[in-house]
Design an enzyme around this catalytic site. Sequence first.
Site: not given
Ligand code: NAI
Length: 710
Positions: A428, A449, A461, A499
Site C-alpha cells: 500500500s 493494490h 488500483e 492513499n
Molecule cells: P498480515 O500481517 O496480516 O499478513 C502478512 C502475512 O505475510 C503473514 O501471514 C506472514 O506470515 C506472511 N509473510 C511474511 N513474510 C513472508 C514470506 N517471506 N513468505 C511468505 N509469507 C510471509 O498483513 P496484511 O495486512 O495482510 O498486509 C499485507 C500486505 O498488504 C502489506 O504489503 C500491506 O501494506 C498491504 N495492504 C494492506 C491493507 C490492509 O488494510 N491491511 C490494504 C492494502 C494493502
Amino acid sequence: MAAIQIRSVDEVLVVTLDLPGEPVNKITSGVRDEIEEVFRTLRSDNSLKAAVFISGKKDNFIAGADIEEFVALRTLESARRLVQTGQQLINQFENIGKPVVAAINGACLGGGLESALACSYRIATNNPKTSLGLPEIQIGIIPAAGGCQRLPRLIGVRAALDIILAGKSVDAKKARRLGLVDDLVHPAELETVAIKAAKKLAGGWKPKRKSAGLVGFVLEGTSPGRRLVFALARKQVLKKTRGNYPAPLAAIDAVSTGLSDGLKAGLAREADHFAILAMGDVSRHLVQIFFATTALKKDLGVEGDVVPGKVNALGVVGAGFMGAGIGTVAALKAGSDVRFQESSWDRIGTGLGHARAEFRKRLKRRRLSKHEHRDLSDLVSGTTDWSGFKRVDLVIEAVFEDLKVKQEVFKTLEEKTKADCILASNTSTIQIAEIASAVANPERVIGMHFFSPVEKMPLLEVIVTQQTSAQVTATSVAYGRRLGKTVIVVKDRPGFWVNRILSPYMNEAGKLLEEGALIEDLDQSMVEFGFPVGPITLLEEVGLDVGVKASGVMHGAFGDRMKPVAGIQKLVDAGRLGRKNGKGFFLYEKGKKKGVDESVYEIFGSRPSTGPSAEEVRERLVFSMLNEAALAHQESVVRSARDGDIGAIFGIGYPPFLGGPLRYMDTLGASRVIEVLTALEANHGERFKAALCIKEQVESDSGFYENKKD
Ligand code: NAI
C-alpha cells in the site's frame, strides 16, 4: 417492424421483442412506435382475444428505457414530455381491453418492469438470470412510467418502497413470494404457459392474488396507517442520505400521492419529479459514474490492441489478512486455482480457514450448491516450499509491508515461477519500482493494490512502473475485473492515487484535533458532506499503526506539506491501534464500538474545546483532499479525470452525488476553488497552496473534464 415480431397462436397475439444489434432489449423511441403498432393491431383485430409479450433475447426480457435518450434531455419540458409518452404507452397495456401477459425470462428492469406491471398477468422463469427491479434511484431519478403507482398496488407499499428506494432487483423466487409475478415456470415452457394463461384470462378467469393480511391492511389500507409508513420511510431515507439525494424522497411522494389521489394524479406527480430530477446535478453525476464504470469495463489501461493473457492458477505469497482475502475472492469470483505460500503451516491454516469460512457462509445462504462448494474448497491449497508455483500464471505478494522482505520474496519468485508469470505486489505504500529493482526482468512486475476487506471493497488500483510491459498491465487489469473489481490503472507515485489524496485529508483531521476540535464533530462533518464514515472512524478501522506508517512514507516523499501530527504516534505508543485491538479513539464493549473514549484527548495531546467552527472544519477537510487530487492529476497519477473520480468513489466512498473530487471542482468552478484555497493558505499555511493546474483552468476557463457539464 424491426424489433418486434408478431404471430397469432390460438387467438393470442404473441409479441416477441428482439432489438437488433443489441445484447439486451431497451425501450427506445423506435420500440415505442412498434409497440403502438402492436396495440393498434390488437385493438382492431377482433379475432385476437389476448396478447403475450415475450423476449427473443437469451437472458433478457427488457433492461429498461434507453438511457441515451434520457441523457440527451436538456429542458424540463422535454423531460416531462418523454415521461408522458412512456406513461401513455404503458397505460395501454392496462387499458387495451384485452388481457396482456408478460412472459419474463432474464432481466426485467426499469421501464421493462413498469410495462410488465401494467399487464394483466406476469409469469417469470426460474432461470437464475431472471431478476425484476426498478434501478432508477441509482441514477438519481425515479420510476416514472407508473412504477411508483402500480408496484405498491400490486405488492403493497412497504415491499414496493423496499424495491424502489434501494433501486434493487429481486430474483424470480422472491418476486413470486412478493406477488410481483403470478407464476414461475421453466424457461422451456414459458411461452406455452403464457399463451394458456392469456386464453384463460380472455375467458374471464380472475387469478387469485395474495391478500395483505391484517397488519398489511391496517398499515397500508388505511390512510393513517399509510401516513405512518411514509413518515418512517422518509426518516430512514434522510438518515441514510442526509438529504444529499433528492430522488428517494421524490419517489415516496409519488407513491403517496398516487395512493391518496388516484393513479392519474400519481402519474402526473411522477412526471413532475422526474423532470426536475433529470435536470439536476445529482442525477447527472450519478449517470456520469454509471457511464464511467461501464467504459472502465472495456478499458485495459494500455494503448493499442493488447490481448490480455489467461490466468488460470494464482499464487498468493502471505496468507495474512489481505492475502487470504485475495485468494478467497480469486477462487470465488474467477474460479482460479489458488496456491498460498507462507512461512509456516499454521499460517497457511489461518489463510485456508478464512477462505473456507467464506465459502461455507455462501453455502449456508444457498448462494452455492453443495457441489459448487466442494469444487471451490478444492481450488485453494498451500505450501511452505513454493511447490506448485511453477504452474501459476500470476503471483500476488501480500507479505509484511517491508521493502527488504518484499525484495527477497520477489527474488525467490524469479526462481520459483515460470518466465512469463506476472509478479504483482499488494503493497500500500512502497513504490513498485523499488520492489522491481530486485529482479532481472522488471517488466514482469506490477502493483495490484486491493482494499480491505477484499471481499467487499470494489476498487483495485493497478500500478504500473515505467518498465511494466503493456501485456502484463492488460492481463492484470483483465484479471482484476474477473475478480469483480472496478480497476483503475495508476502511476507508480507514493500513495498511488487513493492513499495520496487521503493523506493530507487525514493529516488535516489530526491538525483539527490538535486545535481542539471534537472527534464526533470531525466525523459528523464529513458524514454530512456525504462520506460513509468520517476521518477518525476511518483511521480507527484501518488501524492507527497502519496510518502512522503510511503517513511517514508520504511525509518522506512530499515533505512538510504532508507532515503528520505527532498525536497519532503517541496513541500508537500507548497501545491504541484502533478497532483491531479494541482500543483507539472509541470505547468498545464486547467488540462493539461505543462512544468516544474521552481519555484519548490527553494522550493525543489536545484539549477538546469549542475549537474551529463547523464551516472551517468542513472547508479544511474537503479542500485538503481536493487540492491533492488536483496535484496528483497534474502529475498524471491517474490516466484521466474519470479514473480519478471513480477511484475516489469506489476506494474511499467519495460522495457519489458530487461525482468525485475532480468533478466536484469542475462543478464549483476553478475560480471558486482558488478563492477558498487562497484563503486557507493565508490562514493555515503553504500546505493549501493551490495546484498550478487549477490556476491554469481559471485562465483558460476549463476544467478537469473536457466538457465541464457532460
Ligand atoms: P498480515 O500481517 O496480516 O499478513 C502478512 C502475512 O505475510 C503473514 O501471514 C506472514 O506470515 C506472511 N509473510 C511474511 N513474510 C513472508 C514470506 N517471506 N513468505 C511468505 N509469507 C510471509 O498483513 P496484511 O495486512 O495482510 O498486509 C499485507 C500486505 O498488504 C502489506 O504489503 C500491506 O501494506 C498491504 N495492504 C494492506 C491493507 C490492509 O488494510 N491491511 C490494504 C492494502 C494493502
